[in-house]
Design a protein around this motif. Structure first.
Motif, PDB file in Angstrom:
ATOM      1  N   ILE A 106       0.526  -1.291   0.110  1.00 20.03           N
ATOM      2  CA  ILE A 106      -0.023  -0.113   0.015  1.00 20.03           C
ATOM      3  C   ILE A 106       0.860   1.106  -0.018  1.00 20.03           C
ATOM      4  O   ILE A 106       1.945   1.395   0.802  1.00 20.03           O
ATOM      5  CB  ILE A 106      -0.838  -0.086   1.325  1.00 20.03           C
ATOM      6  CG1 ILE A 106      -1.809  -1.192   1.319  1.00 20.03           C
ATOM      7  CG2 ILE A 106      -1.654   1.327   1.312  1.00 20.03           C
ATOM      8  CD1 ILE A 106      -2.440  -1.464   2.656  1.00 20.03           C
ATOM      9  N   ARG A 107       0.888   2.015  -1.121  1.00 16.10           N
ATOM     10  CA  ARG A 107       1.861   3.294  -1.066  1.00 16.10           C
ATOM     11  C   ARG A 107       0.875   4.538  -1.245  1.00 16.10           C
ATOM     12  O   ARG A 107      -0.028   4.679  -1.543  1.00 16.10           O
ATOM     13  CB  ARG A 107       2.439   3.237  -2.222  1.00 16.10           C
ATOM     14  CG  ARG A 107       3.469   2.085  -2.390  1.00 16.10           C
ATOM     15  CD  ARG A 107       4.134   2.006  -3.856  1.00 16.10           C
ATOM     16  NE  ARG A 107       5.151   1.154  -3.617  1.00 16.10           N
ATOM     17  CZ  ARG A 107       6.384   1.478  -3.118  1.00 16.10           C
ATOM     18  NH1 ARG A 107       6.856   2.644  -2.853  1.00 16.10           N
ATOM     19  NH2 ARG A 107       7.344   0.544  -2.955  1.00 16.10           N
ATOM     20  N   LEU A 108       1.213   5.354   0.010  1.00 17.39           N
ATOM     21  CA  LEU A 108       0.581   6.560  -0.201  1.00 17.39           C
ATOM     22  C   LEU A 108       1.540   7.794  -0.438  1.00 17.39           C
ATOM     23  O   LEU A 108       2.660   7.755  -0.092  1.00 17.39           O
ATOM     24  CB  LEU A 108       0.306   7.028   1.409  1.00 17.39           C
ATOM     25  CG  LEU A 108      -0.115   8.250   1.803  1.00 17.39           C
ATOM     26  CD1 LEU A 108      -1.797   8.329   1.380  1.00 17.39           C
ATOM     27  CD2 LEU A 108      -0.575   8.467   3.349  1.00 17.39           C
ATOM     28  N   ARG A 109       1.442   8.419  -1.513  1.00 20.53           N
ATOM     29  CA  ARG A 109       1.960   9.425  -2.202  1.00 20.53           C
ATOM     30  C   ARG A 109       3.708   8.760  -2.657  1.00 20.53           C
ATOM     31  O   ARG A 109       4.613   9.284  -2.407  1.00 20.53           O
ATOM     32  CB  ARG A 109       2.443  10.572  -1.409  1.00 20.53           C
ATOM     33  CG  ARG A 109       1.265  11.535  -1.349  1.00 20.53           C
ATOM     34  CD  ARG A 109       1.472  12.671  -0.261  1.00 20.53           C
ATOM     35  NE  ARG A 109       0.270  13.396   0.360  1.00 20.53           N
ATOM     36  CZ  ARG A 109       0.016  12.787   1.569  1.00 20.53           C
ATOM     37  NH1 ARG A 109       0.711  11.797   2.321  1.00 20.53           N
ATOM     38  NH2 ARG A 109      -0.923  13.090   2.318  1.00 20.53           N
ATOM     39  N   GLY A 110       3.347   7.416  -3.072  1.00 15.65           N
ATOM     40  CA  GLY A 110       4.465   6.912  -3.595  1.00 15.65           C
ATOM     41  C   GLY A 110       5.474   6.182  -2.312  1.00 15.65           C
ATOM     42  O   GLY A 110       6.232   5.319  -2.484  1.00 15.65           O
ATOM     43  N   LYS A 111       5.174   6.295  -1.096  1.00 13.30           N
ATOM     44  CA  LYS A 111       5.903   5.740  -0.045  1.00 13.30           C
ATOM     45  C   LYS A 111       5.120   4.372   0.678  1.00 13.30           C
ATOM     46  O   LYS A 111       3.804   4.658   0.868  1.00 13.30           O
ATOM     47  CB  LYS A 111       6.017   6.669   1.071  1.00 13.30           C
ATOM     48  CG  LYS A 111       7.177   7.622   0.833  1.00 13.30           C
ATOM     49  CD  LYS A 111       7.757   8.420   1.774  1.00 13.30           C
ATOM     50  CE  LYS A 111       8.888   9.440   1.367  1.00 13.30           C
ATOM     51  NZ  LYS A 111       8.629  10.677   2.184  1.00 13.30           N
ATOM     52  N   SER A 112       5.756   3.380   0.956  1.00 10.31           N
ATOM     53  CA  SER A 112       5.185   2.278   1.508  1.00 10.31           C
ATOM     54  C   SER A 112       4.536   2.690   2.955  1.00 10.31           C
ATOM     55  O   SER A 112       5.264   3.035   3.791  1.00 10.31           O
ATOM     56  CB  SER A 112       6.083   0.956   1.238  1.00 10.31           C
ATOM     57  OG  SER A 112       5.295  -0.100   2.052  1.00 10.31           O
ATOM     58  N   LEU A 113       3.200   1.974   3.057  1.00  9.73           N
ATOM     59  CA  LEU A 113       2.984   2.150   4.544  1.00  9.73           C
ATOM     60  C   LEU A 113       2.991   0.749   5.275  1.00  9.73           C
ATOM     61  O   LEU A 113       2.726   0.722   6.407  1.00  9.73           O
ATOM     62  CB  LEU A 113       1.352   2.427   4.471  1.00  9.73           C
ATOM     63  CG  LEU A 113       0.970   3.622   3.960  1.00  9.73           C
ATOM     64  CD1 LEU A 113      -0.807   3.917   3.853  1.00  9.73           C
ATOM     65  CD2 LEU A 113       1.514   5.008   4.737  1.00  9.73           C
ATOM     66  N   ARG A 114       3.902  -0.306   4.798  1.00  7.24           N
ATOM     67  CA  ARG A 114       4.173  -1.225   5.459  1.00  7.24           C
ATOM     68  C   ARG A 114       4.415  -1.210   6.783  1.00  7.24           C
ATOM     69  O   ARG A 114       4.197  -1.987   7.608  1.00  7.24           O
ATOM     70  CB  ARG A 114       5.064  -2.137   4.389  1.00  7.24           C
ATOM     71  CG  ARG A 114       5.291  -3.382   4.751  1.00  7.24           C
ATOM     72  CD  ARG A 114       6.322  -4.224   3.478  1.00  7.24           C
ATOM     73  NE  ARG A 114       5.309  -4.696   2.711  1.00  7.24           N
ATOM     74  CZ  ARG A 114       4.868  -6.010   2.775  1.00  7.24           C
ATOM     75  NH1 ARG A 114       4.961  -6.756   4.093  1.00  7.24           N
ATOM     76  NH2 ARG A 114       4.147  -6.721   2.012  1.00  7.24           N
ATOM     77  N   ASN A 115       5.470  -0.249   7.220  1.00  2.86           N
ATOM     78  CA  ASN A 115       6.067  -0.164   8.575  1.00  2.86           C
ATOM     79  C   ASN A 115       5.439   1.027   9.005  1.00  2.86           C
ATOM     80  O   ASN A 115       6.099   1.560  10.396  1.00  2.86           O
ATOM     81  CB  ASN A 115       7.728   0.184   8.454  1.00  2.86           C
ATOM     82  CG  ASN A 115       8.196  -1.274   7.867  1.00  2.86           C
ATOM     83  OD1 ASN A 115       7.641  -2.493   8.232  1.00  2.86           O
ATOM     84  ND2 ASN A 115       8.946  -1.451   6.668  1.00  2.86           N
TER      85      ASN A 115
END
Ligand code: ATP
Length: 246
Positions: free
Chosen positions: A58-67
Motif C-alpha cells: 500500500i503506497r501513500l504518495r509513493g511511499k510504502s505504509l508497510r511499516n
C-alpha cells in the motif's frame, strides 16, 4: 494519492483479501461497494494499519505504509472514520472531538477544529457537553466524522456512514461528504447503499469475496447492471434468491 498493489490481508492465518489492486486519486471520492463479508472493512483496516499486510503493498504518495503503525497514520494525513457506534461513549461530544486532534500538528488548531466541526454539524454544538453514548445513531456518525476531521487529514477512509440511519439523516451526511470533496479532501467511502454511493462518487469499485470485481468511473456505471453483478453472484454463492436493490 493512495495505491494498493496485489494486496493480501486478513486475520491471523486467514486470508480475506486476495491480490486486490485499487487506486484512489487525490481530491476524488472513491466508493467501495459490495455485499456483506466482501472484505470492505478488512480493506480499510489494512490500509489504516490495524491489520498487517500479508502480501503486496500500500503506497501513500509513493511511499510504502508497510511499516507505519496505525497510531501514526493521522500524522501521514490519513484517518479512518469507523461506524458511529465506535465513538468513546463515556466521554462527552467535545472530549471525543478533542481526541481526534492528538496528532502534534493538529494540537495547535484545536479551537479552530472544534468551531469547524460545530459549523459542519450544528447538532453536535448543541450537544457538546452530552455523553457520546447518549447520541442518536446519526449524531454519533456525525461525531465520528467530526473527530476524524480534527486531525486535519487529506485522506479520509469512511466505513459505512449510512448504516442504520434514517434516509433524511443519511442525506445530510452525504451532503457533508460532498462538501468535504469540494474542499479538496480525498475520500474512500465504503458503502452498502449503491444508489447513495454512486450519487457522490467519482470512481466505484465493487468487491466480492475478497476480490475486486469491477472498477469504473461512477458516471459510466449503470445502476441496473451494477445490481445484476452485485446481487446475482451473491445469490449464486449463497444459493438464495436475489434481494431487492438498495
Ligand atoms: P459488511 O458490509 O458486512 O461489513 P465487509 O465487506 O465489510 O462486510 P468484512 O467485515 O471485511 O466484510 O469481512 C470480510 C470477512 O472477514 C468475513 O468473512 C468476516 O467473517 C471475516 N472477518 C471479519 N472480522 C474478522 C475477525 N476479527 N476475525 C476473523 N475473521 C473476520
Amino acid at each position: 494519492m493512495l495505491e494498493i498493489q496485489r494486496l493480501r490481508a486478513g486475520y491471523g492465518g486467514i486470508t480475506i483479501l486476495w491480490d486486490v489492486d485499487l487506486r484512489f486519486a487525490a481530491g476524488q471520492l472513491t466508493a467501495i461497494i459490495g455485499p456483506n463479508g466482501a472484505g470492505k472493512t478488512t480493506l480499510l483496516r489494512t490500509i489504516s494499519g490495524l491489520l498487517p499486510i500479508q502480501g503486496g503493498d500500500i503506497r501513500l504518495r509513493g511511499k510504502s505504509l508497510r511499516n507505519v503503525p496505525a497510531w501514526d497514520m493521522p500524522g501521514h494525513g490519513m484517518v479512518l472514520v469507523p461506524e458511529g457506534r465506535l465513538v468513546f461513549k463515556d466521554m462527552t461530544v467535545e472530549e471525543n472531538l478533542r481526541m481526534g486532534a492528538f496528532v502534534p500538528a493538529a494540537r495547535s488548531w484545536v479551537a479552530d477544529g472544534l468551531e469547524r466541526a460545530y459549523t459542519l454539524f450544528p447538532k453536535l454544538a448543541q450537544r457538546r457537553r452530552q455523553l457520546a453514548g447518549s447520541l442518536s445513531g446519526g449524531e454519533a456518525q456525525m461525531l465520528a466524522l467530526g473527530r476524524g476531521l480534527m486531525a486535519e487529514p487529506q485522506l479520509l477512509l469512511i466505513d459505512e456512514p449510512s448504516l442504520g440511519l434514517a434516509p433524511v439523516i443519511s442525506q445530510e451526511l452525504f451532503a457533508c461528504l460532498e462538501a468535504l470533496k469540494r474542499e479538496g479532501k480525498t475520500i474512500v467511502l465504503v458503502e452498502q447503499s449503491t444508489r447513495s454511493a454512486l450519487a457522490v462518487a467519482d470512481h466505484v469499485y465493487l468487491m466480492q469475496s475478497g476480490k475486486v470485481l469491477l472498477s469504473q468511473p461512477a458516471a459510466s456505471v449503470e445502476l441496473e447492471a451494477l445490481h445484476d453483478l452485485y446481487f446475482s453472484r451473491e445469490a449464486a454463492v449463497a444459493g438464495a434468491p436475489s434481494p431487492s436493490p438498495a
